[in-house]
Design a protein around this motif. Structure first.
Motif, PDB file in Angstrom:
ATOM      1  N   HIS A 157      10.610 -15.308   0.657  1.00  0.00           N
ATOM      2  CA  HIS A 157      10.467 -16.299   1.583  1.00  0.00           C
ATOM      3  C   HIS A 157      11.142 -15.894   2.940  1.00  0.00           C
ATOM      4  O   HIS A 157      12.052 -16.589   3.363  1.00  0.00           O
ATOM      5  CB  HIS A 157      10.419 -17.539   1.208  1.00  0.00           C
ATOM      6  N   PHE A 158      10.847 -14.884   3.469  1.00  0.00           N
ATOM      7  CA  PHE A 158      11.697 -14.122   4.816  1.00  0.00           C
ATOM      8  C   PHE A 158      11.953 -15.174   5.811  1.00  0.00           C
ATOM      9  O   PHE A 158      13.166 -15.051   6.147  1.00  0.00           O
ATOM     10  CB  PHE A 158      10.710 -13.145   5.253  1.00  0.00           C
ATOM     11  N   ASP A 159      11.167 -16.110   6.070  1.00  0.00           N
ATOM     12  CA  ASP A 159      11.501 -17.219   7.450  1.00  0.00           C
ATOM     13  C   ASP A 159      11.321 -18.323   6.683  1.00  0.00           C
ATOM     14  O   ASP A 159      11.008 -19.307   7.200  1.00  0.00           O
ATOM     15  CB  ASP A 159      10.379 -16.993   8.323  1.00  0.00           C
ATOM     16  N   LEU A 160      12.106 -18.480   5.473  1.00  0.00           N
ATOM     17  CA  LEU A 160      12.127 -20.024   4.797  1.00  0.00           C
ATOM     18  C   LEU A 160      12.863 -21.186   5.843  1.00  0.00           C
ATOM     19  O   LEU A 160      12.617 -22.192   5.766  1.00  0.00           O
ATOM     20  CB  LEU A 160      13.210 -19.695   3.705  1.00  0.00           C
ATOM     21  N   VAL A 161      13.505 -20.616   6.798  1.00  0.00           N
ATOM     22  CA  VAL A 161      14.182 -21.638   7.809  1.00  0.00           C
ATOM     23  C   VAL A 161      13.232 -22.538   8.488  1.00  0.00           C
ATOM     24  O   VAL A 161      13.441 -23.541   8.917  1.00  0.00           O
ATOM     25  CB  VAL A 161      15.157 -21.048   8.550  1.00  0.00           C
ATOM     26  N   LYS A 162      11.884 -22.239   8.485  1.00  0.00           N
ATOM     27  CA  LYS A 162      10.840 -22.926   9.136  1.00  0.00           C
ATOM     28  C   LYS A 162      10.321 -23.905   8.213  1.00  0.00           C
ATOM     29  O   LYS A 162       9.437 -24.686   8.733  1.00  0.00           O
ATOM     30  CB  LYS A 162       9.695 -21.971   9.693  1.00  0.00           C
ATOM     31  N   LYS A 163      10.657 -23.783   6.845  1.00  0.00           N
ATOM     32  CA  LYS A 163      10.027 -24.861   6.066  1.00  0.00           C
ATOM     33  C   LYS A 163       9.549 -26.162   6.295  1.00  0.00           C
ATOM     34  O   LYS A 163       8.470 -26.598   6.081  1.00  0.00           O
ATOM     35  CB  LYS A 163      10.983 -24.825   4.645  1.00  0.00           C
ATOM     36  N   PHE A 164      10.416 -26.975   7.140  1.00  0.00           N
ATOM     37  CA  PHE A 164      10.084 -28.276   7.569  1.00  0.00           C
ATOM     38  C   PHE A 164       9.699 -28.390   8.858  1.00  0.00           C
ATOM     39  O   PHE A 164       9.738 -29.351   9.353  1.00  0.00           O
ATOM     40  CB  PHE A 164      11.322 -29.079   7.353  1.00  0.00           C
ATOM     41  N   GLY A 165       9.366 -27.241   9.411  1.00  0.00           N
ATOM     42  CA  GLY A 165       8.380 -27.349  10.852  1.00  0.00           C
ATOM     43  C   GLY A 165       9.409 -26.970  11.785  1.00  0.00           C
ATOM     44  O   GLY A 165       8.882 -27.034  13.026  1.00  0.00           O
ATOM     45  N   ILE A 192       4.760 -11.896   0.629  1.00  0.00           N
ATOM     46  CA  ILE A 192       4.265 -12.781   1.092  1.00  0.00           C
ATOM     47  C   ILE A 192       4.420 -14.074   0.123  1.00  0.00           C
ATOM     48  O   ILE A 192       3.745 -13.865  -1.048  1.00  0.00           O
ATOM     49  CB  ILE A 192       2.593 -12.759   1.272  1.00  0.00           C
ATOM     50  N   ASN A 193       4.844 -15.180   0.526  1.00  0.00           N
ATOM     51  CA  ASN A 193       5.031 -16.469  -0.277  1.00  0.00           C
ATOM     52  C   ASN A 193       4.357 -17.394   0.120  1.00  0.00           C
ATOM     53  O   ASN A 193       4.721 -17.964   1.122  1.00  0.00           O
ATOM     54  CB  ASN A 193       6.681 -16.639  -0.332  1.00  0.00           C
ATOM     55  N   PRO A 220       7.412  -2.186   2.652  1.00  0.00           N
ATOM     56  CA  PRO A 220       6.434  -2.673   1.392  1.00  0.00           C
ATOM     57  C   PRO A 220       6.382  -4.085   1.334  1.00  0.00           C
ATOM     58  O   PRO A 220       7.235  -4.871   1.673  1.00  0.00           O
ATOM     59  CB  PRO A 220       7.116  -1.969   0.424  1.00  0.00           C
ATOM     60  N   LEU A 221       5.112  -4.495   0.882  1.00  0.00           N
ATOM     61  CA  LEU A 221       4.745  -5.864   0.603  1.00  0.00           C
ATOM     62  C   LEU A 221       4.304  -6.290  -0.822  1.00  0.00           C
ATOM     63  O   LEU A 221       4.058  -5.530  -1.459  1.00  0.00           O
ATOM     64  CB  LEU A 221       3.571  -6.168   1.476  1.00  0.00           C
ATOM     65  N   THR A 222       4.714  -7.613  -1.259  1.00  0.00           N
ATOM     66  CA  THR A 222       4.265  -7.827  -2.335  1.00  0.00           C
ATOM     67  C   THR A 222       3.946  -9.546  -2.232  1.00  0.00           C
ATOM     68  O   THR A 222       3.980  -9.960  -1.168  1.00  0.00           O
ATOM     69  CB  THR A 222       5.547  -7.676  -3.634  1.00  0.00           C
ATOM     70  N   LEU A 223       3.577  -9.910  -3.422  1.00  0.00           N
ATOM     71  CA  LEU A 223       2.868 -11.260  -3.296  1.00  0.00           C
ATOM     72  C   LEU A 223       3.548 -12.123  -4.356  1.00  0.00           C
ATOM     73  O   LEU A 223       3.904 -12.027  -5.623  1.00  0.00           O
ATOM     74  CB  LEU A 223       1.496 -11.314  -3.721  1.00  0.00           C
ATOM     75  N   GLY A 224       3.844 -13.565  -3.975  1.00  0.00           N
ATOM     76  CA  GLY A 224       4.451 -14.447  -4.898  1.00  0.00           C
ATOM     77  C   GLY A 224       3.974 -15.601  -4.299  1.00  0.00           C
ATOM     78  O   GLY A 224       3.849 -16.441  -3.154  1.00  0.00           O
ATOM     79  N   SER A 225       3.665 -16.720  -5.225  1.00  0.00           N
ATOM     80  CA  SER A 225       3.428 -18.281  -5.046  1.00  0.00           C
ATOM     81  C   SER A 225       4.224 -19.130  -4.968  1.00  0.00           C
ATOM     82  O   SER A 225       4.214 -19.945  -4.657  1.00  0.00           O
ATOM     83  CB  SER A 225       2.105 -18.688  -6.027  1.00  0.00           C
ATOM     84  N   ASP A 226       5.435 -18.691  -5.603  1.00  0.00           N
ATOM     85  CA  ASP A 226       6.721 -19.594  -5.895  1.00  0.00           C
ATOM     86  C   ASP A 226       6.164 -20.832  -6.606  1.00  0.00           C
ATOM     87  O   ASP A 226       6.598 -21.819  -6.456  1.00  0.00           O
ATOM     88  CB  ASP A 226       7.019 -20.209  -4.522  1.00  0.00           C
ATOM     89  N   ALA A 227       5.208 -20.511  -7.658  1.00  0.00           N
ATOM     90  CA  ALA A 227       4.781 -21.579  -8.664  1.00  0.00           C
ATOM     91  C   ALA A 227       5.930 -22.248  -9.206  1.00  0.00           C
ATOM     92  O   ALA A 227       6.721 -21.692  -9.987  1.00  0.00           O
ATOM     93  CB  ALA A 227       3.813 -21.080  -9.481  1.00  0.00           C
ATOM     94  N   GLU A 242      -5.725 -11.636   2.598  1.00  0.00           N
ATOM     95  CA  GLU A 242      -6.468 -11.522   3.867  1.00  0.00           C
ATOM     96  C   GLU A 242      -5.447 -11.271   5.105  1.00  0.00           C
ATOM     97  O   GLU A 242      -5.798 -10.553   6.037  1.00  0.00           O
ATOM     98  CB  GLU A 242      -7.181 -12.884   4.296  1.00  0.00           C
ATOM     99  N   ALA A 243      -4.412 -11.970   5.058  1.00  0.00           N
ATOM    100  CA  ALA A 243      -3.352 -11.854   5.998  1.00  0.00           C
ATOM    101  C   ALA A 243      -2.831 -10.577   5.856  1.00  0.00           C
ATOM    102  O   ALA A 243      -2.351  -9.940   7.099  1.00  0.00           O
ATOM    103  CB  ALA A 243      -2.200 -12.894   5.859  1.00  0.00           C
ATOM    104  N   ALA A 244      -2.506 -10.022   4.499  1.00  0.00           N
ATOM    105  CA  ALA A 244      -1.877  -8.824   4.434  1.00  0.00           C
ATOM    106  C   ALA A 244      -2.791  -7.696   5.097  1.00  0.00           C
ATOM    107  O   ALA A 244      -2.112  -6.861   5.830  1.00  0.00           O
ATOM    108  CB  ALA A 244      -1.604  -8.477   3.179  1.00  0.00           C
ATOM    109  N   LYS A 245      -3.979  -7.651   5.009  1.00  0.00           N
ATOM    110  CA  LYS A 245      -4.996  -6.621   5.355  1.00  0.00           C
ATOM    111  C   LYS A 245      -5.053  -6.714   6.902  1.00  0.00           C
ATOM    112  O   LYS A 245      -5.090  -5.832   7.701  1.00  0.00           O
ATOM    113  CB  LYS A 245      -6.613  -6.937   5.003  1.00  0.00           C
ATOM    114  N   LYS A 246      -5.016  -7.888   7.448  1.00  0.00           N
ATOM    115  CA  LYS A 246      -5.096  -8.219   9.001  1.00  0.00           C
ATOM    116  C   LYS A 246      -3.874  -7.546   9.433  1.00  0.00           C
ATOM    117  O   LYS A 246      -4.098  -6.976  10.555  1.00  0.00           O
ATOM    118  CB  LYS A 246      -5.185  -9.872   9.068  1.00  0.00           C
TER     119      LYS A 246
END
Ligand code: ZN
Ligand code: ZN
Length: 265
Positions: A157-165, A192-193, A220-227, A242-246
Motif C-alpha cells: 500500500h504505497f500511499d497508505l498515509v492517505k487512508k483516512f482521506g 495495487i492494493n 514492476p506491479l502486482t495485485l493485492g486485496s489486503d483481504a 483496468e487501472a493498471a492497463k490505463k
C-alpha cells in the motif's frame, strides 16, 4: 479476473481476520485467480501487536498452516507463502525469516511513523496535531528506507498515509518519482492494493497518478486485496486491472522463492 494473483491476504493469526486459509483459497479459485499468496503480519512488539499481529512464537505455526493448505489445494491453484513485515524493523521479528526460502516474497509496509500507528482508527486524532505535509514527508522517508533495505520484494500500500482521506498540500510527484526509480533499480514491485476502496480514502493504493509514474519509471506491479476475510479475496480486481492497463501496464509480477516473473495482464 482470469489468471490474476492476489498477493496480499491475512489469516486469523493476526487477530483481526476471519476465515480459514482453505476458505480464502476456495474464494480465490471461484474468482478465477491463478495464485493466492498469504502475507500475514510479522510479529510486532508487545503493546503494539495485540489484535494486529501473531506472536513471535507463532511464525512457525503460520508457515505450517499455509504450507499444509497449499498441499490440500495442489492442482487447483498456486498458493504462495509470504509475510507483510513492518519497516523500520522491530526486534519482535526474527530477521532470519528474511532469508527463509519457505517464504516466496516479502511485502514491506510502513504502518508507523515514530511509533504512531497512523493507519489505526484509534489514533486518528494525531493527524489534527501534525502538519500534513510533514506527515507525508515522514511517511515517504520511511518508504525510502524500506526500499533501500534491499530485502523486500513488494512495497505494500504505497500511499497508505492517505487512508483516512488526509491529502498533502505539497506536490508529492518528485518524491514519488525518486522512490519509483529506486524500486525499478532494485526490481522491487509495488502492489495495487484495492483495500483503499473500502476506506475513507475511497481509492486504491497507489493513486492513478502515482501508478502512471511507476509505469514510466519501469517499476514492476502486482495485485493485492489486503483481504481480512474470504469475501474480500480479489476485491474489485476488475477495477485494479483496468487501472493498471490505463497506466500502461501489460503484465503483473509473481514471485517464487523471491524470484520475480511476469504474468500477462
Ligand atoms: Zn498493511
Ligand atoms: Zn495487510
Amino acid at each position: 479476473m482470469k489468471g490474476l494473483v492476489d498477493y496480499h491476504t491475512h489469516t486469523p493469526l493476526c487477530g483481526h481476520a476471519e476465515g480459514s486459509p482453505d476458505d480464502f483459497i476456495r474464494a480465490a479459485v471461484r474468482a478465477g485467480l491463478s495464485e493466492i499468496g498469504f502475507s500475514d503480519h510479522a510479529p510486532l512488539p508487545t503493546g503494539l501487536r495485540e489484535g494486529i499481529t501473531m506472536l513471535p512464537e507463532q511464525v512457525e505455526e503460520y508457515l505450517a498452516l499455509v504450507g499444509s493448505a497449499r498441499e490440500r489445494h495442489t492442482g487447483s491453484i498456486v498458493v504462495k507463502t509470504a509475510m507483510e513485515v513492518d519497516f523500520p524493523f522491530h526486534d519482535s521479528f526474527d530477521r532470519r525469516y528474511l532469508a527463509d526460502d519457505r517464504i516466496d516474497y516479502l511485502i514491506g509496509s510502513c504502518h508507523f511513523i515514530d511509533g504512531w500507528g497512523f493507519d489505526n482508527p484509534d489514533h486518528l486524532d494525531e493527524f489534527d496535531h501534525r502538519n500534513i505535509d510533514t506527515v507525508y514527508a515522514d511517511y515517504f522517508a520511511i518508504v525510502s528506507g524500506l526500499i533501500a533495505a534491499g530485502v523486500f520484494n513488494i512495497i505494500g500500500h504505497f500511499d497508505l498515509v492517505k487512508k483516512f482521506g488526509h491529502r498533502s498540500r505539497a506536490d508529492q510527484s518528485g518524491m514519488v518519482r525518486r522512490l519509483a526509480g529506486e524500486c525499478a533499480a532494485r526490481g522491487i514491485a509495488v502492489e495495487i492494493n484495492t483495500s483503499g476502496l473500502r476506506k475513507p480514502a475511497g481509492e486504491m493504493y497507489p493513486s492513478a497518478s502515482i501508478l502512471s509514474i511507476l509505469f514510466d519509471e519501469g517499476v514492476p506491479l502486482t495485485l493485492g486485496s489486503d483481504a481480512h476475510n474470504p469475501d474480500e479475496v480479489a476485491y474489485e480486481f476488475a477495477l485494479a486491472a483496468e487501472a493498471a492497463k490505463k497506466a500502461g501496464y501489460r503484465s503483473i509480477s509473481g514471485f517464487s522463492k523471491k524470484k520475480r516473473y511476469d504474468i500477462p495482464l
